[in-house]
Design a protein around this motif. Structure first.
Motif, short mmCIF file in Angstrom:
data_model
loop_
_atom_site.label_atom_id
_atom_site.label_comp_id
_atom_site.label_asym_id
_atom_site.label_seq_id
_atom_site.Cartn_x
_atom_site.Cartn_y
_atom_site.Cartn_z
N UNK A 76 0.70 -1.40 -0.19
CA UNK A 76 0.01 0.07 0.13
C UNK A 76 0.75 1.27 0.00
N UNK A 77 1.78 1.11 -0.52
CA UNK A 77 3.12 2.45 -0.50
C UNK A 77 2.70 3.68 -1.26
N UNK A 78 1.82 3.71 -2.16
CA UNK A 78 1.46 4.51 -3.08
C UNK A 78 0.05 4.72 -3.37
N UNK A 79 -0.47 4.33 -4.85
CA UNK A 79 -1.94 4.43 -5.08
C UNK A 79 -2.52 3.07 -5.77
N UNK A 80 -1.54 1.93 -5.37
CA UNK A 80 -2.22 0.67 -5.52
C UNK A 80 -2.73 -0.14 -4.30
N UNK A 81 -3.78 -0.76 -4.04
CA UNK A 81 -3.88 -1.49 -3.01
C UNK A 81 -3.55 -3.08 -3.40
N UNK A 82 -2.70 -3.47 -2.91
CA UNK A 82 -2.38 -4.91 -3.70
C UNK A 82 -2.32 -6.08 -2.73
N UNK A 101 -2.74 14.37 -8.92
CA UNK A 101 -1.70 13.85 -8.43
C UNK A 101 -2.01 12.84 -7.38
N UNK A 102 -1.09 12.07 -6.57
CA UNK A 102 -1.66 11.52 -5.47
C UNK A 102 -1.44 12.39 -4.17
N UNK A 103 -2.43 12.25 -3.35
CA UNK A 103 -2.51 12.92 -1.87
C UNK A 103 -2.57 12.10 -1.04
N UNK A 104 -1.41 12.06 -0.07
CA UNK A 104 -1.44 10.86 0.86
C UNK A 104 -2.53 10.54 1.73
N UNK A 105 -3.35 11.59 2.17
CA UNK A 105 -4.40 11.24 2.99
C UNK A 105 -5.61 10.67 2.13
N UNK A 106 -5.79 10.89 1.00
CA UNK A 106 -6.81 10.49 0.17
C UNK A 106 -6.46 8.96 -0.01
N UNK A 107 -5.12 8.84 -0.52
CA UNK A 107 -4.60 7.11 -0.72
C UNK A 107 -4.81 6.40 0.69
N UNK A 108 -4.44 7.09 1.67
CA UNK A 108 -4.59 6.17 2.87
C UNK A 108 -6.10 5.85 3.06
N UNK A 109 -7.09 6.66 2.82
CA UNK A 109 -8.51 6.28 2.82
C UNK A 109 -8.96 5.43 1.85
N UNK A 110 -8.42 5.32 0.71
CA UNK A 110 -8.73 4.34 -0.13
C UNK A 110 -8.22 3.11 0.15
N UNK A 111 -7.05 3.15 0.77
CA UNK A 111 -6.54 1.97 0.98
C UNK A 111 -7.30 1.23 2.07
N UNK A 112 -7.90 1.99 3.16
CA UNK A 112 -8.52 1.34 4.32
C UNK A 112 -9.95 0.84 3.73
N UNK A 113 -10.28 1.60 2.57
CA UNK A 113 -11.74 1.06 2.28
C UNK A 113 -11.40 -0.29 1.45
N UNK A 163 1.45 7.99 5.43
CA UNK A 163 0.30 7.33 5.81
C UNK A 163 -0.61 6.04 5.09
N UNK A 164 0.03 6.06 3.91
CA UNK A 164 -0.67 4.69 3.10
C UNK A 164 0.19 3.50 3.58
N UNK A 165 1.57 3.75 3.86
CA UNK A 165 2.18 2.46 4.35
C UNK A 165 1.79 2.10 5.64
N UNK A 166 1.50 3.12 6.64
CA UNK A 166 1.08 2.63 7.78
C UNK A 166 -0.43 1.92 7.84
N UNK A 167 -1.29 2.24 6.83
CA UNK A 167 -2.33 1.50 6.96
C UNK A 167 -2.53 -0.04 6.54
N UNK A 168 -1.40 -0.21 5.46
CA UNK A 168 -1.04 -1.48 5.16
C UNK A 168 -0.16 -2.33 6.37
N UNK A 169 0.50 -1.53 7.02
CA UNK A 169 1.18 -2.24 8.18
C UNK A 169 0.43 -2.51 9.31
N UNK A 170 -0.52 -1.66 9.75
CA UNK A 170 -1.54 -1.99 10.69
C UNK A 170 -2.37 -3.09 10.41
#
Ligand code: KG4
Ligand code: ZN
Length: 384
Positions: A8-14, A48-60, A130-137
């Protein structure tokens, strides 16, 4: 061993599930499940990629992507056991900032059988924190409910393994090997004298190549991400037999080191297009000239790095290595100038961010990073 990997480091949830048998580097791998959800459409609106939006999308996306990968993998189930209240609490504590993700994960656990998985791997850097954190948690929470260890993986190391993977094996590499890692956040030349040993030989002093592609694309009013758009325009020009009628600078091309600088090319494009309308012909010509300039610098620096290190293998990795002109230029360079050099380019499917590469890198690790695993936005390939 079955590895579940999360990226989840950038804009793909994989999320991938990979079964590895035998000992690295001679192991055999089977990709059992591989699910990727791209956020590109969402980020395109903002350019472009905004970290807070990336994080929210990963979480969903994490639970649906996990379910998709598991459904594809058809792993044998273990008997279902109810979670202890302490375990549920631990999951909620780990995902306290993503309570909807905690709910989704606990609900998922109730609905699905526990699959037989031996290890969880998760990207812990480099990337958007923020995107890395959601994947790690999420990885830690899954590790808690399934009671399996979690190991942290360097995203750039993953890109190297992507390029060496033929779908079942990791290629035999003759060392020293050079890896040219080119992505949205990185441009670096890494020398490997053995598996797991990474020495930084050169890197960009300003923009990453992918970043330069994306910024130039924006100047040309092309959508995000700009790399593929520029590539399409430039390839059409070459196919039509046109030569670029402008030429942009090739910064640092003759400097004695293996470092790069791409902001000068970007600025040259900016001055070229400033305060005026550009026609579609001109736009295509600029894309063509920009790609030529970037590629010339990449090849020149690799030529230098080979001379310095005596490399016998060249590995290209990262999102920008999808670029047709860059791939063709390195193939030509090796064929004409260094025919003894083994060249590895990533297969199309594994060029951009994915979780198969994270599982492959994880199988080379025997040490396990425990609950103290933290997001490292600027993590270097050398582990620093
Ligand atoms: O490795 P990656 O998927 O994500 C990061 O780790 O950054 O790389 C994404 C970058 C973006 O800047 C994108 O524009 C670029 O790779 N890219 C390309 C092409 N496809 C993706 N750049 C040039 N040509 C392409 N065909
Ligand atoms: Zn990447």
């Amino acid at each position: 061993m079955v590895i579940l990997a999360i990226e989840t480091s950038c804009d793909e949830t994989a999320i991938s599930l990979v079964e590895a048998t035998g000992e690295f580097p001679h192991a055999t791998y089977e990709v059992l499940g591989d699910a990727v959800l791209s956020q590109i459409e969402i980020h395109r609106e903002y350019g472009g990629v905004f970290p807070a939006i990336a994080k929210r999308e990963h979480a969903a996306a994490l639970v649906p992507v996990l379910e998709k990968a598991l459904t594809e993998a058809k792993l044998p189930p273990l008997p279902h056991a109810a979670l202890f209240p302490e375990t549920k609490e631990a999951v909620r504590a780990l995902l306290s900032r993503e309570y909807e993700l905690a709910d989704a994960l606990l609900d998922f656990y109730e609905r699905r059988n526990t699959p037989v998985i031996d290890r969880i791997a998760v990207t812990y850097g480099p990337g958007l924190e923020p995107a890395l954190w959601v994947g790690i948690n999420f990885a830690k929470a899954l590790g808690t409910i399934w009671n399996i260890p979690v190991v942290g993986i360097n995203h750039m190391e993953g890109h190297i393994f992507s390029s060496l993977f033929d779908g079942a094996h990791i290629a035999d590499v003759t060392f020293p090997a050079l890896a040219l890692l080119i992505s949205g956040g990185h441009t670096e030349i890494v020398c490997m004298r053995d598996w797991g040993s990474y020495e930084l030989v050169g890197q960009t002093r300003d923009d990453a190549v992918g970043e330069a592609f994306d910024k130039v694309a924006r100047m040309l009013a092309l959508p995000y991400p700009g790399g593929p758009e520029i590539s399409k325009l430039a390839e059409a020009e070459r196919l039509a037999g046109r030569t670029a009628d402008i030429s942009f600078p090739r910064p640092m091309i003759t400097s004695p080191d293996c470092d790069f600088s791409f902001s000068g090319i970007k600025t040259a494009v900016l001055y070229h297009v400033k305060d005026r309308e550009i026609s579609s012909e001109e736009r295509a010509s600029i894309a063509h000239a920009f790609e030529d300039a970037v590629t010339d610098v990449l090849v020149a620096k690799i030529r230098k790095a080979i001379d310095i290190t005596g490399a016998r293998t060249l590995i290209l990795g990262g999102g920008v290595s999808a670029n047709t002109h860059i791939r063709r230029s390195f193939s030509n360079f090796v064929a004409t100038e260094r025919p003894d050099l083994a060249l590895f380019l990533p297969p199309a499917k594994l060029t951009t961010d994915n979780a198969v590469m994270i599982a492959l890198a994880a199988y080379t690790k025997d040490s396990e990073k425990g609950p103290d695993l933290t997001a490292r936005g600027n993590l270097s390939i050398t582990g620093q």
